[in-house]
Scaffold this motif. Structure first.
Motif, PDB file in Angstrom:
ATOM      1  N   THR A  25       0.839  -1.197   0.000  1.00 31.33           N
ATOM      2  CA  THR A  25       0.000   0.000   0.000  1.00 31.33           C
ATOM      3  C   THR A  25       0.878   1.254   0.000  1.00 31.33           C
ATOM      4  O   THR A  25       1.852   1.340   0.757  1.00 31.33           O
ATOM      5  CB  THR A  25      -0.927   0.016   1.229  1.00 31.33           C
ATOM      6  N   LEU A  26       0.525   2.214  -0.815  1.00 29.04           N
ATOM      7  CA  LEU A  26       1.240   3.490  -0.844  1.00 29.04           C
ATOM      8  C   LEU A  26       0.636   4.416   0.195  1.00 29.04           C
ATOM      9  O   LEU A  26      -0.601   4.563   0.288  1.00 29.04           O
ATOM     10  CB  LEU A  26       1.151   4.121  -2.236  1.00 29.04           C
ATOM     11  N   VAL A  27       1.503   5.031   0.991  1.00 28.77           N
ATOM     12  CA  VAL A  27       1.042   5.873   2.094  1.00 28.77           C
ATOM     13  C   VAL A  27       1.857   7.165   2.126  1.00 28.77           C
ATOM     14  O   VAL A  27       2.923   7.268   1.512  1.00 28.77           O
ATOM     15  CB  VAL A  27       1.191   5.147   3.451  1.00 28.77           C
ATOM     16  N   LEU A  66      -5.896   3.208  -4.940  1.00 27.75           N
ATOM     17  CA  LEU A  66      -4.765   2.687  -5.705  1.00 27.75           C
ATOM     18  C   LEU A  66      -4.441   1.279  -5.201  1.00 27.75           C
ATOM     19  O   LEU A  66      -4.120   1.114  -4.020  1.00 27.75           O
ATOM     20  CB  LEU A  66      -3.553   3.599  -5.528  1.00 27.75           C
ATOM     21  N   PRO A  67      -4.555   0.264  -6.036  1.00 27.28           N
ATOM     22  CA  PRO A  67      -4.254  -1.101  -5.567  1.00 27.28           C
ATOM     23  C   PRO A  67      -2.830  -1.202  -5.034  1.00 27.28           C
ATOM     24  O   PRO A  67      -1.926  -0.515  -5.520  1.00 27.28           O
ATOM     25  CB  PRO A  67      -4.423  -1.950  -6.844  1.00 27.28           C
ATOM     26  N   PRO A  68      -2.619  -2.060  -4.036  1.00 27.01           N
ATOM     27  CA  PRO A  68      -1.260  -2.224  -3.506  1.00 27.01           C
ATOM     28  C   PRO A  68      -0.295  -2.760  -4.560  1.00 27.01           C
ATOM     29  O   PRO A  68      -0.701  -3.450  -5.506  1.00 27.01           O
ATOM     30  CB  PRO A  68      -1.446  -3.237  -2.368  1.00 27.01           C
ATOM     31  N   LEU A  69       0.966  -2.436  -4.402  1.00 25.92           N
ATOM     32  CA  LEU A  69       2.017  -2.998  -5.245  1.00 25.92           C
ATOM     33  C   LEU A  69       2.173  -4.475  -4.873  1.00 25.92           C
ATOM     34  O   LEU A  69       2.294  -4.804  -3.686  1.00 25.92           O
ATOM     35  CB  LEU A  69       3.322  -2.242  -5.020  1.00 25.92           C
ATOM     36  N   ASP A  70       2.157  -5.362  -5.864  1.00 26.38           N
ATOM     37  CA  ASP A  70       2.002  -6.785  -5.563  1.00 26.38           C
ATOM     38  C   ASP A  70       3.284  -7.438  -5.039  1.00 26.38           C
ATOM     39  O   ASP A  70       4.354  -6.824  -4.988  1.00 26.38           O
ATOM     40  CB  ASP A  70       1.462  -7.537  -6.789  1.00 26.38           C
ATOM     41  N   HIS A 225      -0.034  -0.010 -13.951  1.00 29.21           N
ATOM     42  CA  HIS A 225      -0.324  -0.547 -12.619  1.00 29.21           C
ATOM     43  C   HIS A 225      -1.761  -1.055 -12.508  1.00 29.21           C
ATOM     44  O   HIS A 225      -2.026  -2.073 -11.848  1.00 29.21           O
ATOM     45  CB  HIS A 225      -0.073   0.542 -11.575  1.00 29.21           C
ATOM     46  N   LEU A 226      -2.676  -0.369 -13.151  1.00 35.21           N
ATOM     47  CA  LEU A 226      -4.086  -0.756 -13.085  1.00 35.21           C
ATOM     48  C   LEU A 226      -4.456  -1.818 -14.111  1.00 35.21           C
ATOM     49  O   LEU A 226      -5.585  -2.317 -14.101  1.00 35.21           O
ATOM     50  CB  LEU A 226      -4.971   0.481 -13.283  1.00 35.21           C
ATOM     51  N   GLY A 227      -3.537  -2.147 -14.998  1.00 31.19           N
ATOM     52  CA  GLY A 227      -3.815  -3.169 -15.999  1.00 31.19           C
ATOM     53  C   GLY A 227      -4.493  -2.655 -17.246  1.00 31.19           C
ATOM     54  O   GLY A 227      -4.836  -3.442 -18.137  1.00 31.19           O
ATOM     55  N   SER A 242       5.443  -1.118 -12.083  1.00 31.73           N
ATOM     56  CA  SER A 242       4.432  -2.064 -11.609  1.00 31.73           C
ATOM     57  C   SER A 242       3.606  -2.530 -12.811  1.00 31.73           C
ATOM     58  O   SER A 242       2.833  -1.762 -13.378  1.00 31.73           O
ATOM     59  CB  SER A 242       3.515  -1.391 -10.579  1.00 31.73           C
ATOM     60  N   VAL A 243       3.813  -3.791 -13.189  1.00 34.46           N
ATOM     61  CA  VAL A 243       3.056  -4.413 -14.291  1.00 34.46           C
ATOM     62  C   VAL A 243       2.521  -5.728 -13.727  1.00 34.46           C
ATOM     63  O   VAL A 243       3.146  -6.782 -13.848  1.00 34.46           O
ATOM     64  CB  VAL A 243       3.967  -4.659 -15.520  1.00 34.46           C
ATOM     65  N   PRO A 244       1.356  -5.691 -13.067  1.00 32.80           N
ATOM     66  CA  PRO A 244       0.932  -6.816 -12.207  1.00 32.80           C
ATOM     67  C   PRO A 244       0.659  -8.126 -12.928  1.00 32.80           C
ATOM     68  O   PRO A 244       0.817  -9.193 -12.340  1.00 32.80           O
ATOM     69  CB  PRO A 244      -0.351  -6.282 -11.546  1.00 32.80           C
ATOM     70  N   TRP A 245       0.209  -8.074 -14.182  1.00 34.72           N
ATOM     71  CA  TRP A 245      -0.181  -9.306 -14.868  1.00 34.72           C
ATOM     72  C   TRP A 245       0.794  -9.616 -16.011  1.00 34.72           C
ATOM     73  O   TRP A 245       0.399  -9.897 -17.133  1.00 34.72           O
ATOM     74  CB  TRP A 245      -1.615  -9.168 -15.391  1.00 34.72           C
TER      75      TRP A 245
END
Length: 697
Positions: A25-27, A66-70, A225-227, A242-245
């Motif tokens: 999570t970004l904070v 914002l989804p967490p960084l995986d 990041h969001l796909g 961040s490239v989750p998939w």
């Protein structure tokens, strides 16, 4: 937190949150009087001791929406920090777009809303040309095997089409899949992005590189990041995005030294791409006509190599008829012995005649001179004065266009003096040649030559000086592609990756400087540059025009030029690997450099030598004794350019046959370096750095 390894704050910091936050999570968190961006790395830490609990500060807030960084991204960042000996926060924050650090919650919400509105639309199926047999075989192997793959393809063999077909296959298998494509330099991004956008749809493709504005970089990062972005194109910085998939990673021109970061965390994007594929289960394709010797060795089966990569060969150019000639369709290489030319000859008469003939037929010519400016040195023949930079141990380059002497290291610039500053001699001259001089001389030599339509010959120079400014390089390349340019003069930035369809002759004007350089990688880089430059000629096989590569050299019988003449990369690589094995150089050993910068050379070298002595005392005994015994520490020496901007630079080489032993000792040296840097004896040291797997020693 962004905490450089050479600072005193290098470990993750502990904060308190009212509710559990997922790792990644970004904070926003307070640090001193500031509020900064942070990443939640773990949420299962034990409670601090009671006396410390009151000092734990609460987070200021999370970046909602914002989804967490995986897990894979955090594992990649963790590995990068450990392997390249940098702080975790430094690497993590450098991998995120800078604008994330300043956005308010309201601004981020607007950004995310725009991203959702711009979500990708699946493109239609384009009409595709038939693949060559070699392309089809490479794609079949990529589909069937695990890899990683080294796609060893001649220039013009259709490697980009293989990348795009492999990407299409990956996206078709999984509606959420994403593809990461790396290129070595920003100037190669637009043409590749255009090809991918035409194939997959502009909405599906984003780019990530340092040439973007902060707003663009944030928007493209969010799309990845969001796909929403199915295909991410970028330079070395994109390997940490961040490239989750992630399903496929392509590293084009994998040999290029630009993939190695030279500041901060000095990581190799090519090597991290291979590791990232391992983490995420993505297939990895490294492509090049002149692979790095490390990749070539890694793709050599036992007993001559480790065989970690699967080598896929595409030796023939697209459109070349089936023949037993392995060099069919590739340019014919001609060597010009410059020792037999009149002293001071810029272009040998046979080359000038060939150039004139090509231009007269409406074909294009590319001349490679890897030195910008008019001349590398301005000098006085009476007293020996030369245009040295007062702030660097280097010469200032003479730029005739604006009549300046310019240091290419620190940027110091002055007007050209009317007379020698040392003796007053008004007759000062130049030594050596650069692209500006070559361009001007060509205009003079071709003044009477005409194109097929009777118009004058057009000469264009493309280098870091002429291409400076937004959109300038794209406009120049458009002129070349549009046929408005007959002779293109340039540095290495035009010698690789570009698809110049009308170029039929390429000439290297003065490539000898790297033949006997002290850097053991210099021959490899020169051979790659010349092979890549030759690959710009004759790419349009359908046109039927023959193509040539001319090399003006003082050493025409050198083994490097002999291999170049027959386009024999495997033979060249075998010779270089044999020499490196005998000398104990990479890939047969592992290197690291300790670098120090100080106000004096004595202070810089003294600091490094003190590190070696302290490490010997602290690590030669105990649990690291065996690892330490596997290392060789060489004395500190000045860098080739030892002074830049009045800062003296020194380095110390450490080598080991064991990568693990080297890593363990380097990690143990971190606290020793911090302690020595903080001591009164070494206050003159400005900064220090570690460079793991350095490109140049």
């Amino acid at each position: 937190m962004p905490t450089p390894a050479h600072s005193s704050l290098a470990e993750p910091l502990t904060y308190r949150a009212d509710q559990a936050l997922a790792p990644g999570t970004l904070v926003r968190v307070p640090l001193g009087a500031r509020e900064v961006l942070g990443v939640v790395w773990a949420n299962d830490l034990p409670a601090p001791a009671a006396e410390l609990a009151v000092q734990v500060r609460p987070i200021a807030g999370a970046l909602d929406g914002l989804p967490p960084l995986d897990d894979h991204w955090r594992a990649l960042i963790g590995f990068t920090a450990r392997y390249y000996q940098r702080a975790l926060g430094e690497v993590a924050l450098a991998a995120l777009p800078p604008q994330l650090r300043t956005l308010t919650s309201v601004q981020l919400a607007r950004r995310l809303k725009r991203q959702s509105a711009a979500a990708t639309v699946q493109p239609g199926t384009p009409t595709l040309e038939a693949l060559s047999g070699e392309q089809a075989a490479a794609l079949q192997a990529i589909e069937a095997e695990r890899g990683p793959f080294l796609l060893f393809g001649a220039t013009g063999s259709g490697k980009t089409e293989v990348y795009m077909r492999a990407a299409a296959d990956a996206l078709a298998r999984d509606p959420a899949a994403q593809v990461l494509v790396l290129v070595p330099e920003i100037n190669l991004t637009p043409q590749l992005e255009a090809r991918f956008a035409a194939r997959f749809g502009a909405e599906a493709v984003v780019s990530l590189h340092s040439g973007l504005t902060p707003a663009q970089r944030l928007g493209h990062w969010l799309a990845a990041h969001l796909g929403h972005a199915r295909i991410v194109l970028g330079t070395r910085v994109a390997v940490l995005a961040s490239v989750p998939w992630l399903a496929l990673i392509v590293v084009d021109e994998e040999h290029d030294p630009s993939y190695k970061q030279q500041e901060g965390a000095r990581y190799s994007a090519r090597d991290l791409a291979v590791y990232r594929g391992h983490l995420s289960g993505a297939k990895v394709v490294l492509g090049s006509a002149t692979p790095s010797l490390e990749s070539w060795h890694a793709s050599t089966p036992a007993p001559d190599g480790p065989g970690r990569y699967q080598r896929l060969a595409m030796p023939r150019r697209i459109g070349t008829a089936a023949t037993d000639d392995p060099n069919a369709g590739l340019p014919r290489v001609r060597r010009v012995d410059m020792t037999r030319q009149p002293k001071g000859t810029l272009l040998a008469p046979p080359l000038l005649a060939a150039l004139t003939e090509r231009v007269g037929r409406g074909e294009q010519v590319l001349l490679l001179l890897n030195r910008r400016g008019w001349a590398p040195v301005l000098a006085c023949g009476d007293c020996g004065w030369k245009s040295e930079c007062p702030h660097c141990s280097a010469y200032r380059v003479f730029h005739k266009i604006d009549r300046t002497l310019r240091c290419h290291h620190c940027g110091f610039t002055q007007r050209v003096p009317r007379a020698c500053p040392s003796c007053g001699n008004p007759d000062i001259g130049t030594l050596g040649r650069g692209t500006e001089q070559l361009e001007e001389r060509l205009v003079e030599l071709l003044a009477e030559v005409r194109r097929p339509d009777g118009s004058p010959v057009q000469v264009l120079r493309i280098d870091a000086d002429s291409a400076r400014g937004a959109g300038r390089l794209e406009a120049q390349l458009a002129q070349v592609h549009g046929g408005d340019v007959d002779v293109l003069v340039g540095t290495q930035m035009v010698a690789k990756g570009h698809d110049f369809r009308r170029v039929s002759l390429v000439a290297a004007i003065n490539p000898d400087g790297a033949l006997y350089a002290s850097d053991f990688r210099a021959p490899e880089r020169l051979f790659a540059l010349l092979m890549q430059a030759a690959g710009r000629a004759g790419r349009d096989a359908a046109s039927g025009m023959d193509s040539e590569m001319w090399v003006q050299t003082q050493h025409p019988k050198h083994a490097l030029f002999a291999a170049l003449k027959t386009h024999d990369y495997p033979g060249f690589a075998a010779g270089q690997l044999k020499e490196r094995a005998e000398a104990g150089l990479p890939p047969f050993c592992h290197l690291a450099l300790l670098r120090a910068e100080a106000r004096t050379q004595e202070a810089a070298q003294g600091f490094l030598n003190a590190v070696a002595e302290t490490a010997a005392e602290a690590l030669a005994q105990g649990e690291l004794a065996e690892a330490f015994s596997n290392l060789t520490w060489y004395p500190a020496v000045p860098l080739t350019v030892q002074r830049v901007a009045n800062i003296e630079r020194a380095q110390m080489l450490i080598e080991s046959p064991s990568r693990m032993a080297l890593q363990r000792v380097l990690a143990a040296c971190q606290p020793l370096l911090h302690a020595l840097r903080a001591s009164a004896e070494h206050k003159a040291v400005v900064r220090w750095a570690m460079d793991v797997d350095p490109l140049a020693v």
